[in-house]
Every structure is written in structure tokens, then in C-alpha cells.
Design a protein around this motif. Sequence first.
Motif, PDB file in Angstrom:
ATOM      1  N   PRO A 227       0.951  -1.173   0.029  1.00 47.60           N
ATOM      2  CA  PRO A 227       0.066   0.127  -0.159  1.00 47.60           C
ATOM      3  C   PRO A 227       0.846   1.184  -0.145  1.00 47.60           C
ATOM      4  CG  PRO A 227      -0.398  -1.469   2.265  1.00 47.60           C
ATOM      5  CD  PRO A 227       0.622  -2.222   1.209  1.00 47.60           C
ATOM      6  N   GLY A 228       0.527   2.101  -1.047  1.00 49.40           N
ATOM      7  CA  GLY A 228       1.405   3.371  -0.897  1.00 49.40           C
ATOM      8  C   GLY A 228       2.560   3.487  -1.765  1.00 49.40           C
TER       9      GLY A 228
ATOM     10  N   GLY B 285      -3.409  -3.804  -7.956  1.00 51.03           N
ATOM     11  CA  GLY B 285      -4.309  -4.366  -6.626  1.00 51.03           C
ATOM     12  C   GLY B 285      -4.958  -5.983  -6.948  1.00 51.03           C
TER      13      GLY B 285
ATOM     14  N   THR C  54      -8.761  -2.940  -8.345  1.00 48.31           N
ATOM     15  CA  THR C  54      -9.702  -3.675  -7.816  1.00 48.31           C
ATOM     16  C   THR C  54     -10.436  -2.559  -6.267  1.00 48.31           C
ATOM     17  OG1 THR C  54      -8.021  -4.794  -6.621  1.00 48.31           O
ATOM     18  CG2 THR C  54      -9.336  -5.899  -8.228  1.00 48.31           C
TER      19      THR C  54
ATOM     20  N   GLY D 260       2.925   3.517  -4.725  1.00 49.57           N
ATOM     21  CA  GLY D 260       2.884   4.378  -5.841  1.00 49.57           C
ATOM     22  C   GLY D 260       1.833   3.507  -7.273  1.00 49.57           C
TER      23      GLY D 260
ATOM     24  N   ASN E  24       2.848  15.597  -4.410  1.00 49.90           N
ATOM     25  CA  ASN E  24       2.082  15.895  -5.631  1.00 49.90           C
ATOM     26  C   ASN E  24       0.809  16.539  -5.459  1.00 49.90           C
ATOM     27  OD1 ASN E  24       1.000  15.629  -8.223  1.00 49.90           O
ATOM     28  ND2 ASN E  24       0.503  13.528  -7.871  1.00 49.90           N
TER      29      ASN E  24
ATOM     30  N   ALA F 160      11.549  10.044  -7.497  1.00 50.35           N
ATOM     31  CA  ALA F 160      10.264  10.559  -7.672  1.00 50.35           C
ATOM     32  C   ALA F 160       9.519  10.183  -8.713  1.00 50.35           C
ATOM     33  CB  ALA F 160      11.065  12.238  -8.251  1.00 50.35           C
ATOM     34  N   ILE F 161       8.175  10.718  -8.653  1.00 45.46           N
ATOM     35  CA  ILE F 161       6.969   9.962  -9.254  1.00 45.46           C
ATOM     36  C   ILE F 161       7.487   9.867 -10.844  1.00 45.46           C
ATOM     37  CG2 ILE F 161       4.643  10.338 -10.298  1.00 45.46           C
ATOM     38  CD1 ILE F 161       4.081  11.728  -7.373  1.00 45.46           C
TER      39      ILE F 161
ATOM     40  N   TYR G 298     -14.740  -5.453   4.996  1.00 43.99           N
ATOM     41  CA  TYR G 298     -13.345  -5.841   4.920  1.00 43.99           C
ATOM     42  C   TYR G 298     -12.393  -4.452   4.884  1.00 43.99           C
ATOM     43  CZ  TYR G 298     -15.409 -10.179   4.587  1.00 43.99           C
ATOM     44  OH  TYR G 298     -16.170 -11.238   4.806  1.00 43.99           O
ATOM     45  N   ILE G 299     -12.759  -3.477   3.935  1.00 43.78           N
ATOM     46  CA  ILE G 299     -11.777  -2.571   3.715  1.00 43.78           C
ATOM     47  C   ILE G 299     -11.609  -1.628   4.757  1.00 43.78           C
ATOM     48  CG2 ILE G 299     -11.591  -0.552   2.029  1.00 43.78           C
ATOM     49  CD1 ILE G 299     -12.722  -2.267  -0.111  1.00 43.78           C
TER      50      ILE G 299
ATOM     51  N   GLY H 272      10.687   2.347  -5.903  1.00 42.91           N
ATOM     52  CA  GLY H 272       9.552   3.044  -5.856  1.00 42.91           C
ATOM     53  C   GLY H 272      10.020   4.452  -4.770  1.00 42.91           C
TER      54      GLY H 272
ATOM     55  N   LEU I 264      -8.375  -8.055   3.782  1.00 43.20           N
ATOM     56  CA  LEU I 264      -8.806  -8.154   2.043  1.00 43.20           C
ATOM     57  C   LEU I 264     -10.354  -8.726   2.016  1.00 43.20           C
ATOM     58  CD1 LEU I 264      -5.753 -10.026   0.932  1.00 43.20           C
ATOM     59  CD2 LEU I 264      -6.270  -7.715   0.743  1.00 43.20           C
TER      60      LEU I 264
HETATM   61  P1  AP5 Z   1      -6.178  -0.425  -2.803  1.00 43.59           P
HETATM   62  O1  AP5 Z   1      -7.112   0.624  -3.286  1.00 43.59           O
HETATM   63  O2  AP5 Z   1      -5.498  -1.514  -3.825  1.00 43.59           O
HETATM   64  O3  AP5 Z   1      -5.040  -0.007  -1.748  1.00 43.59           O
HETATM   65  P2  AP5 Z   1      -3.655  -0.577  -1.608  1.00 43.59           P
HETATM   66  O4  AP5 Z   1      -2.862  -1.533  -2.177  1.00 43.59           O
HETATM   67  O5  AP5 Z   1      -3.542  -0.495  -0.061  1.00 43.59           O
HETATM   68  O6  AP5 Z   1      -2.762   0.491  -2.439  1.00 43.59           O
HETATM   69  P3  AP5 Z   1      -2.954   1.986  -2.467  1.00 43.59           P
HETATM   70  O7  AP5 Z   1      -4.125   2.318  -3.410  1.00 43.59           O
HETATM   71  O8  AP5 Z   1      -3.211   2.466  -0.839  1.00 43.59           O
HETATM   72  O9  AP5 Z   1      -1.646   2.673  -2.842  1.00 43.59           O
HETATM   73  P4  AP5 Z   1      -0.924   2.726  -4.213  1.00 43.59           P
HETATM   74  O10 AP5 Z   1       0.319   1.950  -4.356  1.00 43.59           O
HETATM   75  O11 AP5 Z   1      -2.192   2.923  -5.197  1.00 43.59           O
HETATM   76  O12 AP5 Z   1      -0.349   4.138  -4.002  1.00 43.59           O
HETATM   77  P5  AP5 Z   1      -0.702   5.591  -4.550  1.00 43.59           P
HETATM   78  O13 AP5 Z   1      -0.228   5.607  -5.937  1.00 43.59           O
HETATM   79  O14 AP5 Z   1      -2.163   5.945  -4.185  1.00 43.59           O
HETATM   80  O15 AP5 Z   1      -7.143  -1.531  -2.057  1.00 43.59           O
HETATM   81  C1  AP5 Z   1      -7.709  -0.919  -0.703  1.00 43.59           C
HETATM   82  C2  AP5 Z   1      -8.732  -2.229  -0.037  1.00 43.59           C
HETATM   83  O16 AP5 Z   1      -9.516  -2.737  -1.234  1.00 43.59           O
HETATM   84  C3  AP5 Z   1      -7.698  -3.224   0.386  1.00 43.59           C
HETATM   85  O17 AP5 Z   1      -7.043  -2.832   1.744  1.00 43.59           O
HETATM   86  C4  AP5 Z   1      -8.430  -4.384   0.512  1.00 43.59           C
HETATM   87  O18 AP5 Z   1      -9.451  -4.311   1.322  1.00 43.59           O
HETATM   88  C5  AP5 Z   1      -9.563  -4.072  -0.801  1.00 43.59           C
HETATM   89  N1  AP5 Z   1      -8.819  -4.974  -2.259  1.00 43.59           N
HETATM   90  C6  AP5 Z   1      -8.366  -4.163  -3.166  1.00 43.59           C
HETATM   91  N2  AP5 Z   1      -7.913  -5.150  -4.013  1.00 43.59           N
HETATM   92  C7  AP5 Z   1      -8.123  -6.450  -3.393  1.00 43.59           C
HETATM   93  C8  AP5 Z   1      -7.911  -7.755  -3.813  1.00 43.59           C
HETATM   94  N3  AP5 Z   1      -7.236  -8.214  -4.974  1.00 43.59           N
HETATM   95  N4  AP5 Z   1      -8.307  -8.787  -2.810  1.00 43.59           N
HETATM   96  C9  AP5 Z   1      -9.012  -8.655  -1.769  1.00 43.59           C
HETATM   97  N5  AP5 Z   1      -9.224  -7.274  -1.504  1.00 43.59           N
HETATM   98  C10 AP5 Z   1      -8.749  -6.290  -2.049  1.00 43.59           C
HETATM   99  O19 AP5 Z   1       0.467   6.585  -3.752  1.00 43.59           O
HETATM  100  C11 AP5 Z   1      -0.108   6.765  -2.398  1.00 43.59           C
HETATM  101  C12 AP5 Z   1       0.542   8.278  -2.003  1.00 43.59           C
HETATM  102  O20 AP5 Z   1       2.075   8.303  -2.363  1.00 43.59           O
HETATM  103  C13 AP5 Z   1      -0.309   9.188  -2.726  1.00 43.59           C
HETATM  104  O21 AP5 Z   1      -0.417  10.295  -2.057  1.00 43.59           O
HETATM  105  C14 AP5 Z   1       0.890   9.612  -3.968  1.00 43.59           C
HETATM  106  O22 AP5 Z   1       0.546  10.927  -4.406  1.00 43.59           O
HETATM  107  C15 AP5 Z   1       2.132   9.481  -3.205  1.00 43.59           C
HETATM  108  N6  AP5 Z   1       3.133   8.991  -4.060  1.00 43.59           N
HETATM  109  C16 AP5 Z   1       3.014   7.912  -4.952  1.00 43.59           C
HETATM  110  N7  AP5 Z   1       4.499   7.772  -5.785  1.00 43.59           N
HETATM  111  C17 AP5 Z   1       5.069   8.687  -4.905  1.00 43.59           C
HETATM  112  C18 AP5 Z   1       6.648   8.906  -5.131  1.00 43.59           C
HETATM  113  N8  AP5 Z   1       7.323   8.359  -5.908  1.00 43.59           N
HETATM  114  N9  AP5 Z   1       7.085   9.918  -4.375  1.00 43.59           N
HETATM  115  C19 AP5 Z   1       6.539  10.605  -3.316  1.00 43.59           C
HETATM  116  N10 AP5 Z   1       5.058  10.143  -3.063  1.00 43.59           N
HETATM  117  C20 AP5 Z   1       4.496   9.472  -3.999  1.00 43.59           C
END
Ligand code: AP5
Length: 215
Positions: free
Chosen positions: A9-10, A85, A31, A12, A142, A199-200, A52-53, A196, A58
Amino acid sequence: MKIILLGPPGAGKGTQAKSISNRYSIPHISTGDIFRKNISENTPLGIEAKKYIDNGQLVPDQVTIDMVKDRLQHDDCENGYLLDGFPRTVSQAEALQEFLQKRKESLDTALCIEVPRDFILERMTGRRVCPSCGASYHIKFNPPIEGKCELCGSDVVQRKDDTEETVKERLDVYERQTQPLIDFYKERELLSTVDGTKAINEVFESICTILGEPV
Ligand code: AP5
Ligand code: MG
Ligand code: ZN
């Protein structure tokens, strides 16, 4: 081109997925975004997923697998797709392999965005998202201009599962249930990794080097 994005998570995933989808003209299938849309519309799937979320757990495999299989049969997936995801458990990865094999298709790559745990809390607690198109922003890394999404103009919001407590739970769930997929794809010679923490735009450049020129 058929790509899956892995990473904690997080990491990017969502941020990079928007750019990859644009450059390679393939749909971005998240997803998490599909679940959040269902939650906002109060559908039966959304009501189930929310349990769950909100706790950082999951959603059960079968619910998720059926939803993704359905999505992958839409016309826009004919020339490929980018899964963000999914898969997130070994059972999901096996279901995807089976789905592809039946159609005599295969993945091009499983791209893992590597970010150590220490970076993640700051990224998550500063994140803002667009409730309409799913774009991610960050108050420091960002920033959205005047609180609006650059892509569609909606007001950005904070995700309910981006609290410190839930993020820690999500990281634990990732380590237990999703990290084993790294070996799963390594064994099948499909894994590629990018750093990761850069920078973006630098992360995006590394990804494009791996994926090559759009066809
Ligand atoms: P989901 O929405 O997929 O969340 P996640 O995997 O926890 O990932 P995130 O969306 O939190 O992170 P990301 O990697 O997309 O980061 P982002 O680009 O936003 O899933 C949410 C929930 O849904 C799960 O907990 C589960 O309950 C359920 N779920 C989903 N899929 C499932 C599955 N297959 N099975 C079962 N349950 C499921 O970036 C994060 C932040 O960092 C942003 O603010 C961004 O601006 C910043 N950032 C990004 N890149 C950089 C960089 N290089 N430098 C600095 N900052 C950066
Ligand atoms: Mg995301
Ligand atoms: Zn938007």
C-alpha cells in the motif's frame, strides 16, 4: 500488453497506473477503485466489501476473483490491461493464471514497485484521492491545485482507510498475504522490479524502460 502491478500500500501503484494506462493505451483496472465505487453507490458488493476495507483486511478471494473475471471480459480489455491491486493472494494469482490459460493468453510482466515500510506512513497519511476517477495526490509530493483533481475537476478527499492504524494493518496483511506473490512470479520468470522511492516521474521512466515502446 497485460501487466499486473505489485507493491505495498502506498508504493505508488495507482499513481503510476494512470500514466502507464495513458502511454500504452490499456485500461487501468484497480480492484480498490471498483470496490470504492460500489461502496459509494451502496451496491450489495459495496456493502460486503466495506466490512473488510474499513479494517484494512482483504475482501474474500471468491468475491474479488469473480468481479475481476467479469471485468476482464469487457471489450476494452481486448488489447490488454493493467491490473492494479489484483492479484493479492496466491489463490487470486492461480485463478488469473487459469483464466489466461483457458483463453490461450499470458501476462507480459508482473511489475513490482518496491518501497520500504518506513516511507509508507507519510505517503498514506498525506494522500488525497479523487472520488470520481481515482487519481492520487499528496499534500507534499504531488499537491492538488486548489483541492481539485487535475484530470476531472472533482474535489479531492482523504480515503477512510488511510489512518495510521489501518495503514499498519494493511502493511501487515500485505506482508502475510501478498508478498508471497513476488516468488510466485519470479518462479514463472515474469517479475520485474522498480525502485519506488524515487520521484514520481523517475519511477515512471524506469517503468517505461522495462515495458519498452508502445506498439
Ligand atoms: P487498494 O485501493 O488497492 O489499496 P492499496 O493496495 O492499499 O494501495 P494504495 O491504493 O493504498 O496505494 P498505491 O500503491 O496505489 O499508492 P498511490 O499511487 O495512491 O485497496 C484498498 C482495499 O481494497 C484493500 O485494503 C482491500 O481491503 C481491498 N482490496 C483491493 N484489492 C483487493 C484484492 N485483490 N483482494 C482483496 N481485497 C482487495 O500513492 C500513495 C501516495 O503516495 C499518494 O499520496 C501519492 O501521491 C504518493 N506517491 C506516489 N508515488 C510517489 C513517489 N514516487 N514519491 C512520493 N510520493 C509518491
Ligand atoms: Mg491504489
Ligand atoms: Zn479525478
